[in-house]
Design an enzyme around this catalytic site. Sequence first.
Site, PDB file in Angstrom:
ATOM      1  N   CYS A  98       0.859  -1.193   0.000  1.00 36.53           N
ATOM      2  CA  CYS A  98       0.000   0.000   0.000  1.00 36.53           C
ATOM      3  C   CYS A  98       0.893   1.240   0.000  1.00 36.53           C
ATOM      4  CB  CYS A  98      -0.885  -0.006   1.244  1.00 36.53           C
ATOM      5  SG  CYS A  98      -1.821   1.515   1.388  1.00 36.53           S
ATOM      6  N   HIS A 126       2.866  -8.139  14.053  1.00 40.51           N
ATOM      7  CA  HIS A 126       2.083  -7.895  12.838  1.00 40.51           C
ATOM      8  C   HIS A 126       3.031  -7.734  11.650  1.00 40.51           C
ATOM      9  CE1 HIS A 126      -0.592  -6.063   9.911  1.00 40.51           C
ATOM     10  NE2 HIS A 126      -1.594  -6.526  10.635  1.00 40.51           N
ATOM     11  N   GLU A 128       2.970  -5.993   9.033  1.00 37.81           N
ATOM     12  CA  GLU A 128       3.276  -4.609   8.616  1.00 37.81           C
ATOM     13  C   GLU A 128       4.398  -4.024   9.477  1.00 37.81           C
ATOM     14  OE1 GLU A 128       0.002  -1.671   8.577  1.00 37.81           O
ATOM     15  OE2 GLU A 128       1.533  -0.242   9.214  1.00 37.81           O
ATOM     16  N   SER A 220      -6.437  -7.780  12.067  1.00 37.18           N
ATOM     17  CA  SER A 220      -6.224  -6.952  13.253  1.00 37.18           C
ATOM     18  C   SER A 220      -7.073  -5.684  13.184  1.00 37.18           C
ATOM     19  CB  SER A 220      -4.748  -6.619  13.436  1.00 37.18           C
ATOM     20  OG  SER A 220      -4.363  -5.584  12.598  1.00 37.18           O
ATOM     21  N   ASN A 221      -7.293  -5.146  11.983  1.00 38.68           N
ATOM     22  CA  ASN A 221      -8.097  -3.904  11.946  1.00 38.68           C
ATOM     23  C   ASN A 221      -9.555  -4.190  12.277  1.00 38.68           C
ATOM     24  OD1 ASN A 221      -9.862  -3.368   9.316  1.00 38.68           O
ATOM     25  ND2 ASN A 221      -8.095  -4.584   8.695  1.00 38.68           N
TER      26      ASN A 221
END
Length: 295
Positions: A98, A126, A128, A220-221
């Site tokens: 992204c 995580h 990211e 997770s979001n």
Amino acid sequence: RLEIIRAKHSGFCFGVRQAIDTTMKQIGRNAGGRICTCGQLIHNATVTDELAARGVGIINAPEEASAGDTVIVRSHGEPQRFYRTARERGLHVIDATCPFVARIHTLVHDAYARGAHIVIVGDKNHPEVIGINGWCEDTAFIASTAEEASRYPFPDAFVVSQTTLNEKVFDEITGLLQRMGVRLEIQNTICSATRERQQAAAELSERVDAMIVIGGRNSSNTKKLYEICKKNQNKCFFVENNKDLPLKQLQKCNRIGIAAGASTPERVIKEVISTMSENITNENNISMADYMDEI
Ligand code: F3S
């Protein structure tokens, strides 16, 4: 009548949509070799099952792919070393990181190059965050709670956040570091899609009789959305799809709110709405046609 109200900004975010589009295009133009994603493309079984059926494999590291294979980097991004290894192994890399995450990589890489100490506010496990840490040679101090942040050892810090972080956690941790006397350079890199999604879900959860949060168990979001809504609304349920709906507990509700994580496909959201409409009775049920028009 039963009202089913969908929170604004629910469902696929820009980065996830782009990663899926990129992968789909790649399936169409594959010129030999395997196509795989490094890790699950998104945390949603409906989508990953569909990709598996179309022959897209999943690897956990570039070492698992062979020369000529196409490896898609998902929206979460990868550490810098991933690209080095992929090049050495002759992999064809399609980068669907992204752009908001790629910007964090650049910020961290540049700050580290000029000698800054990097702090990432987020979950150290995580992907990211692991990816971001890989742009400062894995030297970042990672904290997801004030307690962890209280152990920060340096007098200065360049602070970034995981894109899906709750704003309050970021403010709490940067506030604490400031009070500890740490000189801070703060980049709030929480993605606006996340902020908007969280705000809309929080507002909606205050004015409904029950709230349904839709998303993959390992997203997770979506989990964060659920936590936010749960604070305002006792009757708050996390569902992966329409089969998980607690229909008994939703009977007689007049207004039900719906929020969905950034990796929840539109089809799953619509199936949840349609199952509720067909199976929840109160005095004057809204017709399916009415609400399908509304969304
Ligand atoms: Fe990108 Fe924000 Fe989605 S960082 S992947 S647009 S939640």
